[in-house]
Design a protein around this motif. Sequence first.
Motif, PDB file in Angstrom:
ATOM      1  N   GLN A   1       0.793  -1.241  -0.125  1.00 41.97           N
ATOM      2  CA  GLN A   1      -0.139   0.120  -0.001  1.00 41.97           C
ATOM      3  C   GLN A   1       0.814   1.150  -0.134  1.00 41.97           C
ATOM      4  O   GLN A   1       0.597   2.131  -0.832  1.00 41.97           O
ATOM      5  N   ALA A   2       1.982   1.194   0.771  1.00 43.52           N
ATOM      6  CA  ALA A   2       2.928   2.195   0.837  1.00 43.52           C
ATOM      7  C   ALA A   2       3.656   2.506  -0.499  1.00 43.52           C
ATOM      8  O   ALA A   2       3.780   3.912  -0.868  1.00 43.52           O
TER       9      ALA A   2
ATOM     10  N   GLU B   1       1.969   6.712  -6.551  1.00 45.21           N
ATOM     11  CA  GLU B   1       0.919   7.860  -7.027  1.00 45.21           C
ATOM     12  C   GLU B   1       1.329   9.151  -6.623  1.00 45.21           C
ATOM     13  O   GLU B   1       1.220  10.019  -7.853  1.00 45.21           O
ATOM     14  N   LEU B   2       1.983   9.450  -5.653  1.00 40.74           N
ATOM     15  CA  LEU B   2       2.635  10.787  -5.485  1.00 40.74           C
ATOM     16  C   LEU B   2       3.677  10.971  -6.616  1.00 40.74           C
ATOM     17  O   LEU B   2       3.860  12.316  -6.883  1.00 40.74           O
ATOM     18  N   ARG B   3       4.622  10.038  -7.044  1.00 37.34           N
ATOM     19  CA  ARG B   3       5.614  10.442  -7.906  1.00 37.34           C
ATOM     20  C   ARG B   3       4.721  10.778  -9.453  1.00 37.34           C
ATOM     21  O   ARG B   3       5.318  11.676 -10.011  1.00 37.34           O
ATOM     22  N   LEU B   4       3.807   9.996  -9.770  1.00 37.54           N
ATOM     23  CA  LEU B   4       3.004  10.325 -11.149  1.00 37.54           C
ATOM     24  C   LEU B   4       2.368  11.609 -10.785  1.00 37.54           C
ATOM     25  O   LEU B   4       2.319  12.463 -12.001  1.00 37.54           O
ATOM     26  N   ASP B   5       1.736  12.144  -9.774  1.00 38.92           N
ATOM     27  CA  ASP B   5       1.140  13.226  -9.460  1.00 38.92           C
ATOM     28  C   ASP B   5       2.265  14.367  -9.680  1.00 38.92           C
ATOM     29  O   ASP B   5       1.870  15.456 -10.462  1.00 38.92           O
TER      30      ASP B   5
ATOM     31  N   VAL C   1      -5.961   6.858 -10.113  1.00 38.85           N
ATOM     32  CA  VAL C   1      -4.775   6.040 -10.397  1.00 38.85           C
ATOM     33  C   VAL C   1      -4.219   6.433 -11.367  1.00 38.85           C
ATOM     34  O   VAL C   1      -4.858   6.251 -12.820  1.00 38.85           O
ATOM     35  N   LYS C   2      -3.225   7.013 -11.740  1.00 33.30           N
ATOM     36  CA  LYS C   2      -2.301   7.605 -12.767  1.00 33.30           C
ATOM     37  C   LYS C   2      -1.986   6.299 -13.688  1.00 33.30           C
ATOM     38  O   LYS C   2      -1.529   5.495 -12.955  1.00 33.30           O
ATOM     39  N   SER C   3      -1.723   6.609 -14.866  1.00 32.25           N
ATOM     40  CA  SER C   3      -0.897   5.718 -15.727  1.00 32.25           C
ATOM     41  C   SER C   3       0.206   6.026 -15.973  1.00 32.25           C
ATOM     42  O   SER C   3       0.313   7.387 -16.687  1.00 32.25           O
ATOM     43  N   GLN C   4       1.361   5.514 -15.947  1.00 27.13           N
ATOM     44  CA  GLN C   4       2.575   5.772 -16.431  1.00 27.13           C
ATOM     45  C   GLN C   4       2.588   5.967 -17.793  1.00 27.13           C
ATOM     46  O   GLN C   4       3.350   6.625 -18.418  1.00 27.13           O
TER      47      GLN C   4
END
Length: 302
Positions: A38-39, A45-49, A104-107
């Motif tokens: 989960q972490a 998610e933070l990195r993609l944001d 959820v962001k997509s790479q």
Amino acid sequence: MKNKSPLMIVAVVLAVLLLVAVGFGVTQVASLKSQVQQAQLQNEELRLDNEQLQLSNEFGVLNSEFQQYEDQAQRLANDTILAKYTAAKAKVEQLMNELKSEKVKSQARIKELQNEIATLKGLLRHYIAQIDSLNRENAGLKAENSEIKAQNEQLSSRVREETRKNENLSERMTLAEKLNVTGVTLTPLKKNGKTEKNVTKAKQLMVKFTIPQNNSTPVGEKTIYMRLVSPEGQLLGGGGSFPFEGKSVPCTARKNIEYSGDEITGITIYWDVNTALTPGEYTVELFTDGYRLTSRRFTLKK
């Protein structure tokens, strides 16, 4: 035969206890693995944001630059680049709107947005080169470029600040899981230190617990703060106070331990009874390093 029967019973009981212990261990490992996953997902998610924010800022800079030259488009002999830039700009806006609406962001979509931004940069460079060839005598162009650079620096500063906030958030998530406690118990004691079943006659309350092994936790002396709350909601005080979440919080007692990363069993914190105790539900809370380690409730009887 009479002697073998009790031994068989003991063997069966031990086997059942072993199975229960193994099952509990497997459950704990699975739970820990789930928390780690989960972490990791939250960090991704933070990195993609953050990447999306950087690209959004870059897009803002490109539009700011483009607007400086947009009113000179009619002076170009060929407006093909303008049409390509407009199409690429629309694609970027579409991708950013899609990413904003996704939980959820997509790479893959982030990569597509990066490519489109790169296309815009190339088109804008070509476009500006043609405009500059027609306006080399424009003395005000240098001032405009300086203003754009200042805007770019402001946007870059915002990106750095957002990155710092994300890193701090990830660091706090990691620190919150570094130290743990298990096997917490609350026991009333007689004057001679033996267990007292009737809480109203207790001379001491003893909290006992274990700190598991964790090599990622910084070693050194740590102060464990304990709070005991009576069934009436009153803090059983006398232990001073400690800082927590920007406030000074009163505690019941405290204990200093030397933590080396290895498991510490049988840690005990005592509180000498100085008020009348009543049967009911008591709350035990343990704190250290600015974090609440546990909050447990125990029912003590008369």
